[in-house]
Design an enzyme around this catalytic site. Sequence first.
Site, PDB file in Angstrom:
ATOM      1  N   GLN A   1     -33.984 -48.220   7.316  1.00  0.00           N
ATOM      2  CA  GLN A   1     -32.879 -48.892   6.622  1.00  0.00           C
ATOM      3  C   GLN A   1     -32.170 -49.775   7.645  1.00  0.00           C
ATOM      4  O   GLN A   1     -31.749 -49.294   8.698  1.00  0.00           O
ATOM      5  CB  GLN A   1     -31.922 -47.849   6.075  1.00  0.00           C
ATOM      6  CG  GLN A   1     -30.778 -48.421   5.245  1.00  0.00           C
ATOM      7  CD  GLN A   1     -29.853 -47.313   4.751  1.00  0.00           C
ATOM      8  OE1 GLN A   1     -28.956 -46.867   5.465  1.00  0.00           O
ATOM      9  NE2 GLN A   1     -30.073 -46.859   3.532  1.00  0.00           N
TER      10      GLN A   1
ATOM     11  N   HIS B   1     -21.937 -52.100   2.271  1.00  0.00           N
ATOM     12  CA  HIS B   1     -22.252 -52.813   3.518  1.00  0.00           C
ATOM     13  C   HIS B   1     -22.115 -54.309   3.284  1.00  0.00           C
ATOM     14  O   HIS B   1     -21.694 -54.733   2.210  1.00  0.00           O
ATOM     15  CB  HIS B   1     -23.648 -52.408   3.995  1.00  0.00           C
ATOM     16  CG  HIS B   1     -23.706 -51.001   4.518  1.00  0.00           C
ATOM     17  ND1 HIS B   1     -24.182 -50.690   5.778  1.00  0.00           N
ATOM     18  CD2 HIS B   1     -23.316 -49.825   3.965  1.00  0.00           C
ATOM     19  CE1 HIS B   1     -24.081 -49.378   5.972  1.00  0.00           C
ATOM     20  NE2 HIS B   1     -23.556 -48.838   4.887  1.00  0.00           N
TER      21      HIS B   1
ATOM     22  N   CYS C   1     -28.649 -27.801   8.824  1.00  0.00           N
ATOM     23  CA  CYS C   1     -28.364 -27.243   7.503  1.00  0.00           C
ATOM     24  C   CYS C   1     -27.550 -25.969   7.703  1.00  0.00           C
ATOM     25  O   CYS C   1     -27.782 -25.233   8.653  1.00  0.00           O
ATOM     26  CB  CYS C   1     -29.695 -26.923   6.826  1.00  0.00           C
ATOM     27  SG  CYS C   1     -29.533 -25.902   5.357  1.00  0.00           S
TER      28      CYS C   1
END
Lengths: 250, 307, 680
Positions: C109, C179, C367
């Site tokens: 990304q 963004h 986690c």
Amino acid sequence: MKVLVAVKRVIDYNVKIRVKADHTDVDLTNVKMAMNPFCEIAVEEAVRLKERGVASEVLVATVGPKAAQEQLRTALALGADRATHVQTDERVESLAVAKLLAKLVEAEQPGLVILGKQAIDTDNNQTGQMLAALTGLAQGTFASEIKVEGDQVQVTREIDGGLQTVELSLPAIVTTDLRLNEPRYAKLPDIMKAKKKPLETKTPADFGIEVASKVSLLKVESPAERKGGIKVGSVDELVDKLKNEAKVIA
Amino acid sequence: MSILVIAELNNGVLADATAHVVAAAKEIGGDIDVLVVGENVSAAEAAAKLDGVTRVRVADNAVYAHQLAEPMSALIVELADGYSHILAAASTTGKNVMPRVAALKDVSQISEILDVVSADTFKRPIYAGNAIATVQSADVLKVITVRTTGFDAVGESNSATVESVDIVVNNTQSSFIKEELALSDRPELSVARVVISGGRGMGSGENFKLLDGIADKLGAAIGASRAAVDAGFVSNDMQVGQTGKIVAPDLYIAVGISGAIQHLAGMKDAKVIVAINQDEEAPIFQVADYGLVGDLFKILPEMESKI
Amino acid sequence: MIESNLIDSKDPLLQPFQIKGVRFKNRIMSTSHACGLEEGGLPKAGYQAYHEEKAKGGLALSMFGGSSNIDRDSPNIFRQLNVGSDEIIPHLIDFSEKMHRHGAALMCQITHLGRRGDPYAGDWLTTIGPSPVRETLHRSIPKEMDEHDIKRVVEAYAKAAVRCKEGGLDGIETLAAGHLIGQFLSPITNRRSDKYGGSLENRCRFAIMVHESIRNAVGDDFIVGIRFSVDEGIKGGLGFEESLTAAKMLHEQAGLDFINAVYGSMDSVRALAEENMPGMGTPLAPWVKPIGIFKKEVGVPVFHAARIADISSARFAVSEGLVDMAGMTRAQIADPHLVAKLKNGTEEQIRPCVGATHCQSPYRPACLHNPATGRERTLQHSIRPTEGAYKKVIVIGGGPAGLEAARVSAERGHQVSLYEATQDLGGQVHIGSTGSWRRDLIGIIEWRQAELERLKVNMHFNRFMEAEDVLELDADVVIVATGGLPNIDILYGEELCVNTWDILNNQVPVGKEVLVYDGTGRHPAPLAAERAAAAGANLKYVSIDASLGEELTYVEKMRWKKMFIEKGVPFTPETRLIGVERNDSGLVAVLCNEITLNEQKVFVDQVIVEQGSVPMDELFKDLRKHSCNDGVVDLHSFAEALEQPAYDKQGFTLYRVGDSVSSRNIHTAILDSLRLCSSL
């Protein structure tokens, strides 16, 4: 008044049971055990009576093997004051348990005896009623509400088709049904405190009771195997199967 | 052998259950008497019609009104001599009274038999019916309650004799206050014998009404999958599954439920599972005993009319 | 009970999917996130190991590099990668080789943060944007971009995309929502009156320029898509219809290979917590319906995450044609092997994502209940069986620490027995998950319980173990995981107080005038407040901290704040509870403001105190002298998850984990046990 509660150690209600390969019994090795859920309700009711000032003392008892002391300790952690363990490794049927409890009733003279209506292993639903017969006391079974008023107790009972309220003279025997209350859980601090409460151990011989039963267990089987998943072609077929094959609806 | 069957009554009228108990008595074999107990009861005639019955004995007195356990068991104990077996339906009345009788006669009771193997050997459910025990009694008197669905009712072409029983016992220990018929409440989800659950396939909260008729007819509780709860169809106290309620009913009907693992964890112990879904590949069909593939909006109304 | 034949070509999640020349072997992917493991803006060994674990687990597509920066005025403010420099290329080559070897596709990304950046970070360059409108979350007021800025940024996007291509990646996605591209699209952030602002067509211009530039630079084969919000969901923002039109326009003019669809805006904690990445106790897959509509209208492949937390939600989304690839990002943080378990018919063994959002906290990607995630180089997701002797291991305590110790020891092959004092497993997790929106937390316990049953660990309940009981068992290893008891030590009057567990366990009824004192900033105090409010109490909430839930993730904090606002619970910060006295009408709580040092008396009938727990360590202390190691855990071996040293002395080895050592949290309880037992 004193309240006596009788409890039973049984398989935990979440456990899926398996029948032993030799069909002599259900396989209980390494299986999670617990206090019978209806007995938990009985303990809860007794403790609430004490909290309300109706009961002065709660005495809890069980008939069973040494491990059953865990359930007595749990009851003590939940608020019972004293515990009596009648220790035996034999299979004890309801009549023998009732006879042993009758001896306890004689010795302790409680104003009220509360038991679970049935144990989820044997599903007999007999002990409370038998105890009432042996002690010559009145019985209020499948109670969903208990109200002590002086020397009487009003018991609302869950019966087929509704609710029935009866009035019994004390002392009396009451067996609990599911809706009577929602039991609390025994938490760590209470479990620690309960270690100090008195627990006495006796045997059936101490009471002069023979526990051997005239009923013998010949074998234990699984219910008819699930007929494997099938797809039905219509609602008619489905209803037919449910009525006539699975027999789960009338 | 001589068997005393305690008649099951409904407001003084003979209940259907009695015919099933007599059937069980017939399988044991021997003379069968039926005892009708109550106040102002009219069941004797109907009891006399039941096939296989030799004699109907009627104890009609105010002390027996509402069949309270103390007087009723005292009565039965007075009459017990001469009988080898005493049977009653495993109704709340039977369950209430019979153990008291057994203890007064110092014998065991065999509860809720499903099957008669012989005059002294019977099958009964244990562990909530997840196992079947075969027991044999060496007691001189066998006190037994009968699960009526285990025996087909006897016919009604008989004409047995009817006689009255004049025994009246005292009861100073218990008295009847009142009785209320059940409200048409649904049973509680965790303990219901039948559960019907809706999933995402129901499409909306409104559509859950389609389950009402079936639930009413079957005396079922209504449940839901997490997907239905998350979608806002129903409240989360109806959720069956890992973070909801765990149920183990005799019959579980899953409607429009795909069968997520978390849901299955909540109902896989049901004795019989039915799945209704339009996707024939839905995982729920892997665990269902009976699966019906189709449009639930058509199936539900049809099912309601045909149950 | 689920038969293996389910797990074959019929499962919609296991069908392959193709975009141009790239084949995704199934429909399960992980969407981009700034996972917290970058080093100097580069994806090095630890970063790659974290992603590779998921590839080993069988996912079809891993998107990485959340918000990777394309230029210097988009700074690294939350552990982003730097795709603005060629330095990253060799690392990408390494990375893509690893991932491709496992049959997983890899995409990055890339973005310019625009006003979402920070002018006081990195190179201390001003943030830029279409108009000088402040971003709530990251605070900056940007410079209004001119043509030079626009040209520079458009080129930077293309160069960054090329670097990704040279690094062997299969494609990239740009970021609209929140963004720079999205800042041009949204009327809230774009107040321009030139050709880049005003009409929707103008506001799309920047996006189109970026994508045309990228496409020209990378050619047709390289996959190029965009993370795009289908509806900003705020007044005056870009709504569904406009978003749809914008997406169609962009696709028509610049060609999109996919849209990674999200819902909502991005510039507030509320939006992130409720829309982007909703947490525990919120509906699963909440946005799939509008996204399905979007997908049909735009007609390009759609990826989507957002609380697709379990297989059945993913299966629903894919089989109904609402999404093409299911983003099970957090679900694979909890269990990177979930695809493998789905494939081999052991779906019920998947470690569940309970929505704790620990992976979104500063401790990410760890986690809450899988401490191996992000620590792949020292901790194992699949526990390797021991090559040494099998030992008899006794674990005392059935909370998260004890359950993990039993689980890991059993996976190692040892003979394990667990003893729990109460009727149920779970310890404090049991207390903290009952009632309230935090029910799913119990998944942490239930998964372990199922694993222990599968591993045939003997579990004993209602067994409050004392030293003699343990010694009788003749174990090789004894692990004490007895947790703690509430600490309500205040200067005076604690005997007049109740603790949060009393309230949460329903052991004490809620009063009418209640003061809740929060001394930890964790969940118990707000949970008790929630319970008290539900019981109708008149509630006052006092905290030692400056704000509510200081130790919690931003999602959890927001949830509590919202509840407090909606229920009208007054919050008094930076105040210490000194003591409690009794007077004629009830209790007097004496408070002291930490800033002014002023004391204040509050009149209530119940004071609920939360100050963490005190270890229940009597058993441990009693056992020390019987052990061969005096109960000592070697710190170095422990920190590296290496085998604890052996001792010459006679006796069992004794260890202690979790809150029985000191009051911490679920993650550390489980991490303690994982580290201790992985090499047992």
